[in-house]
Design a protein around this motif. Structure first.
Motif, PDB file in Angstrom:
ATOM      1  N   GLU A   1       0.815  -1.209   0.000  1.00 44.85           N
ATOM      2  CA  GLU A   1       0.000   0.000   0.000  1.00 44.85           C
ATOM      3  C   GLU A   1       0.853   1.265   0.000  1.00 44.85           C
ATOM      4  N   LEU A   2       2.130   1.105   0.265  1.00 46.22           N
ATOM      5  CA  LEU A   2       3.040   2.254   0.316  1.00 46.22           C
ATOM      6  C   LEU A   2       3.969   2.282  -0.888  1.00 46.22           C
ATOM      7  N   ALA A   3       3.660   1.472  -1.900  1.00 46.50           N
ATOM      8  CA  ALA A   3       4.556   1.278  -3.048  1.00 46.50           C
ATOM      9  C   ALA A   3       4.922   2.584  -3.738  1.00 46.50           C
ATOM     10  N   ALA A   4       3.980   3.499  -3.853  1.00 46.15           N
ATOM     11  CA  ALA A   4       4.229   4.726  -4.613  1.00 46.15           C
ATOM     12  C   ALA A   4       4.838   5.835  -3.768  1.00 46.15           C
ATOM     13  N   GLU A   5       5.128   5.553  -2.492  1.00 43.56           N
ATOM     14  CA  GLU A   5       5.579   6.610  -1.591  1.00 43.56           C
ATOM     15  C   GLU A   5       7.073   6.505  -1.297  1.00 43.56           C
ATOM     16  N   PRO A   6       7.694   7.620  -1.008  1.00 43.54           N
ATOM     17  CA  PRO A   6       9.126   7.597  -0.678  1.00 43.54           C
ATOM     18  C   PRO A   6       9.379   6.906   0.664  1.00 43.54           C
ATOM     19  N   MET A   7      10.508   6.266   0.755  1.00 41.51           N
ATOM     20  CA  MET A   7      10.888   5.559   1.983  1.00 41.51           C
ATOM     21  C   MET A   7      12.069   6.269   2.638  1.00 41.51           C
ATOM     22  N   VAL A   8      12.025   6.357   3.951  1.00 44.45           N
ATOM     23  CA  VAL A   8      13.143   6.874   4.737  1.00 44.45           C
ATOM     24  C   VAL A   8      13.865   5.648   5.320  1.00 44.45           C
ATOM     25  N   LEU A   9      15.123   5.469   4.959  1.00 48.11           N
ATOM     26  CA  LEU A   9      15.850   4.241   5.299  1.00 48.11           C
ATOM     27  C   LEU A   9      16.818   4.459   6.455  1.00 48.11           C
ATOM     28  N   LEU A  10      16.751   3.591   7.461  1.00 46.32           N
ATOM     29  CA  LEU A  10      17.779   3.542   8.491  1.00 46.32           C
ATOM     30  C   LEU A  10      18.995   2.863   7.864  1.00 46.32           C
ATOM     31  N   ASP A  11      19.984   3.651   7.515  1.00 48.56           N
ATOM     32  CA  ASP A  11      21.061   3.212   6.624  1.00 48.56           C
ATOM     33  C   ASP A  11      22.285   2.734   7.404  1.00 48.56           C
ATOM     34  N   LEU A  12      22.133   1.605   8.081  1.00 52.12           N
ATOM     35  CA  LEU A  12      23.242   0.967   8.781  1.00 52.12           C
ATOM     36  C   LEU A  12      23.570  -0.353   8.079  1.00 52.12           C
TER      37      LEU A  12
END
Length: 321
Positions: free
Chosen positions: A199-210
């Motif tokens: 349901e969130l496919a079209a939305e930007p993701m904020v990634l915890l980049d570790l």
């Protein structure tokens, strides 16, 4: 009468080992002498005598760049730390300390687990074992593995990320953390209790980049057949939450704060995942075959108890004021 076999004498001393370990940690004789508050010549002489006794070269000495451990020195460093720690246990027991434990314990902790486990651990350790000096190295998984292998920490509290691929590590699972989604208060799905990642496919993701963490979170989204649109990356857990609260995207996390409010004052809303997804194991990692000191084992036991008492907190939509 048959006599018992005598233990052969050892040619080196604990003092020599202590000076060697300190020089290895400091990277120079000068820095080691300052830390030990003794003359540099005493450190240099002790290490030279230790090398002579063991018939190995422990350091490569550089005129302007200090010391570099040889392969033999790296092996001895790990063994010497263990032997020195064991000597402290023997000393405490010989003095008849009434079962109390005292001395240093150095543990590693995965950066995002630290705020959840360390306060309870320090409180429990202070109450149960006030003589233990607990030191913590906060780092990500790869750094913790290296610290275990080099003997810089006694054990690590971490997610089971990259640990299973290392057969030299022993892992003790103490808790499990399920993934969940966070969105802003103004998000179209904020009134829901559950969500599918599709349901969130079209939305930007904020990634915890570790390291390792990023692969886990990306794989969760990719498993739904979606290529995640990673718009923002940060190594800070709280920065992830603040970016989401600002409405800049959604994110997937595991540990759940007791509050929905971010540092910036805005709120996030937590949504349970209805997708089938793998949880993360919270693990105490130790080097296999290395006997823990009584002090370290006591702290590990406290951590196990804290892990068992931890229950996930479901943080939904914040109440309006």
């Amino acid at each position: 009468m048959q006599g018992s076999a005598m233990t052969p004498p050892v040619g080196f001393t604990l003092v020599q080992l202590r000076y060697f370990v300190t020089a290895a940690e400091c990277g120079s004789m000068t820095a080691a002498s300052e830390k030990l508050c003794i003359a540099q010549s005493a450190v240099s002489s002790a290490i030279t005598n230790l090398e002579h006794e063991l018939r190995v070269q422990l350091f490569i000495r550089h005129r302007s760049r200090g010391l570099t451990l040889t392969s033999a020195g790296e092996r001895l460093q790990h063994q010497a730390r263990e032997l020195l720690a064991r000597a402290l246990d023997v000393e405490a027991e010989a003095r008849g300390s009434g079962g109390s434990l005292a001395g240093p314990v150095t543990m590693g902790c995965f950066v995002t687990l630290a705020p959840y486990y360390l306060p309870a651990l320090f409180a429990a350790c202070s109450e149960r074992h006030p003589g233990i000096e607990l030191n913590v190295v906060e780092a990500e998984a790869e750094q913790l593995i290296h610290a275990l292998q080099t003997g810089k920490i006694d054990f690590a509290l971490t997610y089971d990320l990259g640990m299973s691929a290392n057969p030299a590590l022993h892992r003790d699972i103490i808790a499990q953390a399920s993934a969940y989604v966070i969105v802003s208060e103004a998000h179209r799905l904020a009134d829901r209790k559950t969500v599918e990642l599709s349901e969130l496919a079209a939305e930007p993701m904020v990634l915890l980049d570790l390291p390792y963490s990023r692969d886990y979170f990306r794989a969760l989204v990719a498993a739904t057949g979606i290529a995640p649109d990673i718009r923002y990356r940060t190594q800070s857990y709280e920065t992830v939450r603040s970016l989401v609260a600002q409405g800049l995207g959604y994110s997937v996390l595991n540990q759940r704060p007791a509050t929905s409010q971010t540092y910036a004052g805005r709120n996030v809303v937590s949504l349970e995942l209805s997708d089938d997804h793998p949880h993360l194991d919270v693990t105490i990692a130790l080097m296999g075959g290395v006997r823990q000191t009584m002090r370290a084992q006591a702290v590990v036991d406290l951590l196990r108890g804290i892990g068992l008492s931890m229950k996930p907190q479901v943080v939904g939509r914040p109440r309006s004021r």
